[in-house]
Design a protein around this motif. Structure first.
Motif, PDB file in Angstrom:
ATOM      1  N   VAL A  22      23.661  62.658  55.371  1.00 50.93           N
ATOM      2  CA  VAL A  22      24.776  61.842  55.837  1.00 50.93           C
ATOM      3  C   VAL A  22      25.931  62.734  56.217  1.00 50.93           C
ATOM      4  CG1 VAL A  22      24.114  59.872  54.441  1.00 50.93           C
ATOM      5  CG2 VAL A  22      25.679  61.545  53.503  1.00 50.93           C
ATOM      6  N   PRO A  23      26.882  62.224  57.020  1.00 48.65           N
ATOM      7  CA  PRO A  23      28.008  63.049  57.446  1.00 48.65           C
ATOM      8  C   PRO A  23      28.844  63.540  56.286  1.00 48.65           C
ATOM      9  CG  PRO A  23      27.815  61.098  58.816  1.00 48.65           C
ATOM     10  CD  PRO A  23      26.865  60.935  57.669  1.00 48.65           C
ATOM     11  N   GLU A  24      29.697  64.510  56.593  1.00 50.36           N
ATOM     12  CA  GLU A  24      30.553  65.144  55.596  1.00 50.36           C
ATOM     13  C   GLU A  24      31.365  64.130  54.815  1.00 50.36           C
ATOM     14  OE1 GLU A  24      32.908  68.136  53.632  1.00 50.36           O
ATOM     15  OE2 GLU A  24      30.898  67.961  54.445  1.00 50.36           O
ATOM     16  N   GLN A  25      31.442  64.329  53.500  1.00 47.26           N
ATOM     17  CA  GLN A  25      32.208  63.462  52.616  1.00 47.26           C
ATOM     18  C   GLN A  25      33.219  64.341  51.911  1.00 47.26           C
ATOM     19  OE1 GLN A  25      28.946  61.994  50.397  1.00 47.26           O
ATOM     20  NE2 GLN A  25      27.917  61.483  52.287  1.00 47.26           N
ATOM     21  N   PRO A  26      34.492  64.225  52.235  1.00 46.39           N
ATOM     22  CA  PRO A  26      35.478  65.216  51.842  1.00 46.39           C
ATOM     23  C   PRO A  26      35.561  65.509  50.360  1.00 46.39           C
ATOM     24  CG  PRO A  26      36.411  63.676  53.412  1.00 46.39           C
ATOM     25  CD  PRO A  26      35.070  63.156  53.038  1.00 46.39           C
ATOM     26  N   ARG A  27      35.338  64.534  49.491  1.00 42.37           N
ATOM     27  CA  ARG A  27      35.502  64.800  48.073  1.00 42.37           C
ATOM     28  C   ARG A  27      34.222  64.614  47.291  1.00 42.37           C
ATOM     29  NH1 ARG A  27      38.505  67.553  44.411  1.00 42.37           N
ATOM     30  NH2 ARG A  27      38.560  66.501  42.397  1.00 42.37           N
ATOM     31  N   SER A  28      33.444  63.605  47.692  1.00 44.65           N
ATOM     32  CA  SER A  28      32.348  63.190  46.829  1.00 44.65           C
ATOM     33  C   SER A  28      31.191  64.154  46.825  1.00 44.65           C
ATOM     34  CB  SER A  28      31.840  61.811  47.249  1.00 44.65           C
ATOM     35  OG  SER A  28      31.358  61.854  48.562  1.00 44.65           O
ATOM     36  N   GLY A  29      31.080  64.975  47.825  1.00 47.40           N
ATOM     37  CA  GLY A  29      29.990  65.934  47.848  1.00 47.40           C
ATOM     38  C   GLY A  29      28.659  65.261  48.061  1.00 47.40           C
ATOM     39  N   SER A  30      27.645  65.855  47.573  1.00 47.10           N
ATOM     40  CA  SER A  30      26.299  65.358  47.795  1.00 47.10           C
ATOM     41  C   SER A  30      25.563  65.242  46.491  1.00 47.10           C
ATOM     42  CB  SER A  30      25.537  66.278  48.744  1.00 47.10           C
ATOM     43  OG  SER A  30      26.201  66.357  49.961  1.00 47.10           O
ATOM     44  N   THR A  72      29.110  71.423  52.029  1.00 47.56           N
ATOM     45  CA  THR A  72      29.577  72.711  52.540  1.00 47.56           C
ATOM     46  C   THR A  72      31.036  72.662  52.971  1.00 47.56           C
ATOM     47  OG1 THR A  72      28.755  72.151  54.759  1.00 47.56           O
ATOM     48  CG2 THR A  72      27.264  73.364  53.305  1.00 47.56           C
ATOM     49  N   ARG A  73      31.768  71.621  52.533  1.00 49.32           N
ATOM     50  CA  ARG A  73      33.176  71.499  52.924  1.00 49.32           C
ATOM     51  C   ARG A  73      34.008  72.654  52.377  1.00 49.32           C
ATOM     52  NH1 ARG A  73      32.280  67.758  48.936  1.00 49.32           N
ATOM     53  NH2 ARG A  73      33.377  68.139  46.977  1.00 49.32           N
ATOM     54  N   SER A  74      33.505  73.310  51.312  1.00 54.23           N
ATOM     55  CA  SER A  74      34.144  74.511  50.778  1.00 54.23           C
ATOM     56  C   SER A  74      33.050  75.538  50.529  1.00 54.23           C
ATOM     57  CB  SER A  74      34.886  74.200  49.474  1.00 54.23           C
ATOM     58  OG  SER A  74      33.967  74.067  48.393  1.00 54.23           O
ATOM     59  N   THR A  75      33.457  76.747  50.184  1.00 52.61           N
ATOM     60  CA  THR A  75      32.478  77.807  49.935  1.00 52.61           C
ATOM     61  C   THR A  75      32.153  77.945  48.450  1.00 52.61           C
ATOM     62  OG1 THR A  75      34.192  79.512  49.719  1.00 52.61           O
ATOM     63  CG2 THR A  75      33.325  79.082  51.939  1.00 52.61           C
ATOM     64  N   ALA A  76      32.598  76.986  47.627  1.00 51.52           N
ATOM     65  CA  ALA A  76      32.460  77.124  46.173  1.00 51.52           C
ATOM     66  C   ALA A  76      31.012  77.343  45.745  1.00 51.52           C
ATOM     67  CB  ALA A  76      33.034  75.892  45.484  1.00 51.52           C
ATOM     68  N   VAL A  77      30.100  76.509  46.237  1.00 46.94           N
ATOM     69  CA  VAL A  77      28.702  76.627  45.819  1.00 46.94           C
ATOM     70  C   VAL A  77      28.054  77.855  46.454  1.00 46.94           C
ATOM     71  CG1 VAL A  77      26.474  75.468  45.695  1.00 46.94           C
ATOM     72  CG2 VAL A  77      28.578  74.123  45.575  1.00 46.94           C
ATOM     73  N   ALA A  78      28.311  78.078  47.729  1.00 50.43           N
ATOM     74  CA  ALA A  78      27.714  79.227  48.409  1.00 50.43           C
ATOM     75  C   ALA A  78      28.171  80.534  47.776  1.00 50.43           C
ATOM     76  CB  ALA A  78      28.072  79.198  49.893  1.00 50.43           C
ATOM     77  N   ASP A  79      29.438  80.611  47.371  1.00 50.92           N
ATOM     78  CA  ASP A  79      29.932  81.833  46.726  1.00 50.92           C
ATOM     79  C   ASP A  79      29.184  82.103  45.426  1.00 50.92           C
ATOM     80  OD1 ASP A  79      31.768  82.169  48.748  1.00 50.92           O
ATOM     81  OD2 ASP A  79      33.474  81.381  47.611  1.00 50.92           O
ATOM     82  N   LEU A  80      29.013  81.052  44.621  1.00 50.07           N
ATOM     83  CA  LEU A  80      28.297  81.217  43.351  1.00 50.07           C
ATOM     84  C   LEU A  80      26.849  81.621  43.602  1.00 50.07           C
ATOM     85  CD1 LEU A  80      28.146  81.021  40.280  1.00 50.07           C
ATOM     86  CD2 LEU A  80      27.697  78.561  40.538  1.00 50.07           C
ATOM     87  N   LEU A  81      26.204  80.976  44.572  1.00 52.19           N
ATOM     88  CA  LEU A  81      24.819  81.320  44.877  1.00 52.19           C
ATOM     89  C   LEU A  81      24.708  82.779  45.310  1.00 52.19           C
ATOM     90  CD1 LEU A  81      23.705  78.101  46.801  1.00 52.19           C
ATOM     91  CD2 LEU A  81      22.978  78.811  44.508  1.00 52.19           C
ATOM     92  N   ALA A 135      36.929  67.416  62.769  1.00 52.65           N
ATOM     93  CA  ALA A 135      37.121  68.599  63.603  1.00 52.65           C
ATOM     94  C   ALA A 135      37.553  69.803  62.778  1.00 52.65           C
ATOM     95  CB  ALA A 135      38.167  68.303  64.681  1.00 52.65           C
ATOM     96  N   ALA A 136      38.293  69.554  61.687  1.00 49.97           N
ATOM     97  CA  ALA A 136      38.783  70.644  60.849  1.00 49.97           C
ATOM     98  C   ALA A 136      37.752  71.117  59.833  1.00 49.97           C
ATOM     99  CB  ALA A 136      40.050  70.202  60.116  1.00 49.97           C
ATOM    100  N   ALA A 137      36.672  70.360  59.681  1.00 50.70           N
ATOM    101  CA  ALA A 137      35.641  70.725  58.700  1.00 50.70           C
ATOM    102  C   ALA A 137      34.911  71.978  59.161  1.00 50.70           C
ATOM    103  CB  ALA A 137      34.656  69.575  58.526  1.00 50.70           C
ATOM    104  N   PRO A 138      34.329  72.732  58.229  1.00 52.55           N
ATOM    105  CA  PRO A 138      33.575  73.933  58.606  1.00 52.55           C
ATOM    106  C   PRO A 138      32.462  73.597  59.594  1.00 52.55           C
ATOM    107  CG  PRO A 138      33.896  73.848  56.228  1.00 52.55           C
ATOM    108  CD  PRO A 138      34.340  72.523  56.774  1.00 52.55           C
ATOM    109  N   ALA A 139      32.231  74.516  60.528  1.00 49.63           N
ATOM    110  CA  ALA A 139      31.172  74.302  61.514  1.00 49.63           C
ATOM    111  C   ALA A 139      29.817  74.288  60.820  1.00 49.63           C
ATOM    112  CB  ALA A 139      31.218  75.406  62.565  1.00 49.63           C
ATOM    113  N   GLY A 140      28.872  73.584  61.424  1.00 48.40           N
ATOM    114  CA  GLY A 140      27.525  73.536  60.893  1.00 48.40           C
ATOM    115  C   GLY A 140      27.267  72.276  60.102  1.00 48.40           C
ATOM    116  N   SER A 141      26.172  72.289  59.356  1.00 51.76           N
ATOM    117  CA  SER A 141      25.762  71.110  58.608  1.00 51.76           C
ATOM    118  C   SER A 141      26.751  70.782  57.502  1.00 51.76           C
ATOM    119  CB  SER A 141      24.378  71.348  57.997  1.00 51.76           C
ATOM    120  OG  SER A 141      23.998  70.281  57.162  1.00 51.76           O
TER     121      SER A 141
END
Length: 596
Positions: free
Chosen positions: A4-12, A150-159, A299-305
């Motif tokens: 589903v499209p980006e959800q600013p707070r709720s995440g996935s 992926t709205r932030s890099t928090a998870v990717a940074d930890l990974l 439009a301000a969200a990070p590019a990509g999925s």
């Protein structure tokens, strides 16, 4: 969940076997890392089991807490903080983490990195919380969350720090579909791809008109010319109230509610808009309409999925964290419920009473077939305590630091031993969810006829599930592992209407039959019992805490109270918000600020 499209707070926080011809009952664990699958307790210096991330080389031991903290800050500035935390020194302050979900594991890692000795106590038999593993028809699958926002890099940074950065993957481009009621019939339509939480950025787009009808689209388009008052920023407001006032009921019922109920198992009219979509109200005021606000935020969200995962499943995150903590000398105690917490001697530190450890759980019998993981853990803790109560074998730990990383109800119940003021902040339980995974032999699904899955509107009456994820169509790695013709379908039960909500408490056999029927209707292809290669049911009780109106104020009050007790931190989804992105970012932020 479907993509589903980006959800600013709720995440996935996505909704989340038997072999062919016979049902092999599996423990519906919330986060079985490979070591737990083998039935072994993770404790002390036990070597990682096969399949776990290998322990990395330990850095040089640091002589003091202050030196450890200084070295950590230096490494962070250099961008080299990808190494495991240094093993703590014997006389370092002791920190105890209560709760072994992702927030607890991350908190333990932060504390170990600052030079603390760390103990983590998890009441149940496994670590990882809602990030778990189960095996169905020979496939290792996620039993809970299967992606992160992926709205932030928090998870990717930890990974990246855990050595999993190169394994991050994005979904296949099929996208999610909707199953809606249209008059006397039900229809299947693609979910508009330009929205947030189902709110369209272009209310007159063709896919929006198809979903809400011409009259509904006209009402939604009125948002573009209706003035926005400053009062929109005042007081508490639900997401449903905002959408209804700006775009009307058709958008709310046909677009927003299916997405929100699929992700949060809650009615948009009960959810705090600032908690679910922070900044949305301010953006509406700034841009003069809800649609333009959504378009600007997209439009301000990070590019990509909008979401991503790990090749092999998100369960690898929990396994990697466990391996990393063990390399740092963190003491991990499973089946170790906390019976009580009290202030330490002289009012400093904390006295933590541990109940006797529960025995390793046996295979679940019919009597307990409908237990959720939370109910199972509570029963095991009670049975353990009752079995040793006469012998008085409870243990006590004196800690300098305490991190509560449990669900809200458990956290408040224990923290009342420190301060009775916590009692008034006990949250209402979240919704129960039952997740049914089907592995089927169905070559007709090779073309992914309904994209990555479907979200079901609450008004639909011929389907009991609230969502279906076509996992092999969503994740390329899983499609490769299952092979042509074999497909993994995950159906989530916990609908908003009364009739469908009863299914969440049905027995496994009934849920299996319901899943076959619902998958056939949603995918437009008949799937029968003869097509099943394996299935499993995973149950969560109160898995998704409700961020009801006034959530931000309640969280602020709880954290203000916690701040009056030196050395205490409270983390977890019930405060940070649903989803790995929210939980990981909040936990690291709070521990980095307060660790000294």
């Amino acid at each position: 969940m479907p993509n589903v499209p980006e959800q600013p707070r709720s995440g996935s926080a996505d909704e989340v076997g038997a072999t062919s011809h016979r049902r092999v009952r599996q423990e519906p664990a919330d986060a079985r890392t490979p070591a737990e699958v083998s039935g072994r307790d993770i404790d002390g210096d036990q070597a990682p089991a096969a399949g776990q991330a290998p322990a990395k080389a330990r850095p040089t031991q640091v002589a003091s807490t202050a030196a450890a903290h200084a070295l950590r800050l230096l490494n962070r500035a250099r961008g080299t903080e990808a190494h495991p935390p240094a093993p703590s020194v014997p006389d370092a302050p002791l920190a105890v983490v209560v709760g072994g979900g992702i927030s607890g594991l991350v908190a333990a890692r932060e504390l170990a990195a600052s030079g603390h000795r760390v103990q983590l106590h998890e009441a149940g038999p496994v670590f990882g919380g809602c990030v778990g593993l189960h095996e169905v028809a020979g496939l290792a699958l996620d039993a809970g969350a299967e992606s992160f926002a992926t709205r932030s890099t928090a998870v990717a940074d930890l990974l990246g720090e855990l050595g999993l950065g190169d394994d991050i993957v994005t979904p296949e481009p099929g996208g999610a579909w909707l199953y809606l009621k249209r008059g006397a019939e039900n229809v299947v339509l693609p979910l508009p791809a330009t929205g947030i939480l189902g709110i369209p950025g272009d209310p007159w787009a063709e896919e929006v008109r198809r979903a809400v009808g011409r009259a509904g689209a006209l009402r939604a388009a009125a948002d573009l010319i209706t003035p926005v008052s400053k009062k929109i920023l005042e007081g508490d407001m639900s997401l449903g109230a905002l959408v209804r006032s700006r775009m009307g009921s058709a958008v709310l019922e046909n677009l927003v509610t299916p997405v929100v109920s699929g992700v949060h198992s809650a009615d948009p009219d009960t959810l705090d808009v600032d908690a679910i979509a922070p900044g949305l109200r301010a953006a509406v005021h700034k841009h003069g309409s809800l649609a333009r606000a959504v378009a600007a935020m997209r439009a301000a969200a990070p590019a990509g999925s909008a979401v991503a995962s790990i090749s092999g499943g998100m369960n690898r995150l929990a396994a990697a964290l466990v391996a990393d903590l063990k390399a740092a000398g963190v003491q991990l105690h499973a089946n170790s419920p906390v019976a009580g917490i009290a202030p330490g001697a002289g009012g400093t530190g904390f006295r933590i009473e541990l109940a006797p450890r529960a025995a390793a759980p046996a295979a679940k019998d019919a009597k307990h077939e409908k237990e959720s993981r939370h109910e199972r853990h509570e029963r095991q803790a009670h049975e353990a305590g009752a079995g040793a109560a006469g012998a008085g074998q409870r243990r006590e730990v004196l800690a300098d630091r305490l991190v509560m990383a449990t669900g809200g109800e458990t956290a408040v119940d224990l923290l009342r031993g420190i301060d009775a003021g916590f009692a008034e902040h006990r949250p209402a339980p979240g919704a129960g969810i039952s997740l049914v995974t089907l592995v089927v032999d169905k070559p007709e699904l090779d073309d992914a006829p309904r994209g990555t899955g479907l979200l079901v509107a609450p008004t639909v009456d011929d389907v009991g599930a609230k969502a279906l994820t076509h996992a092999t169509a969503k994740w390329h790695w899983l499609g490769d592992e299952s092979g042509p013709g074999s497909h993994v379908l995950r159906l989530s039960y916990g609908r908003l209407n009364d009739v469908a909500s009863a299914l969440v408490n049905a027995d496994d056999s009934s849920l299996r039959n319901a899943a076959l029927k619902d998958a056939s209707v949603l995918l437009g292809i008949e799937i029968t019992a003869g097509d099943i290669l394996g299935f499993d049911v995973v149950r969560y009780s109160g898995a998704l805490p409700f961020a009801t109106t006034g959530h931000a104020k309640r969280v602020a009050l709880i954290r203000e109270l916690a701040a009056t007790h030196q050395g205490l931190d409270i983390v977890g989804a019930w405060l940070a918000g649903t989803g790995l992105a929210s939980v990981i970012a909040d936990t690291r932020k709070r521990l980095r600020i307060t660790v000294s």
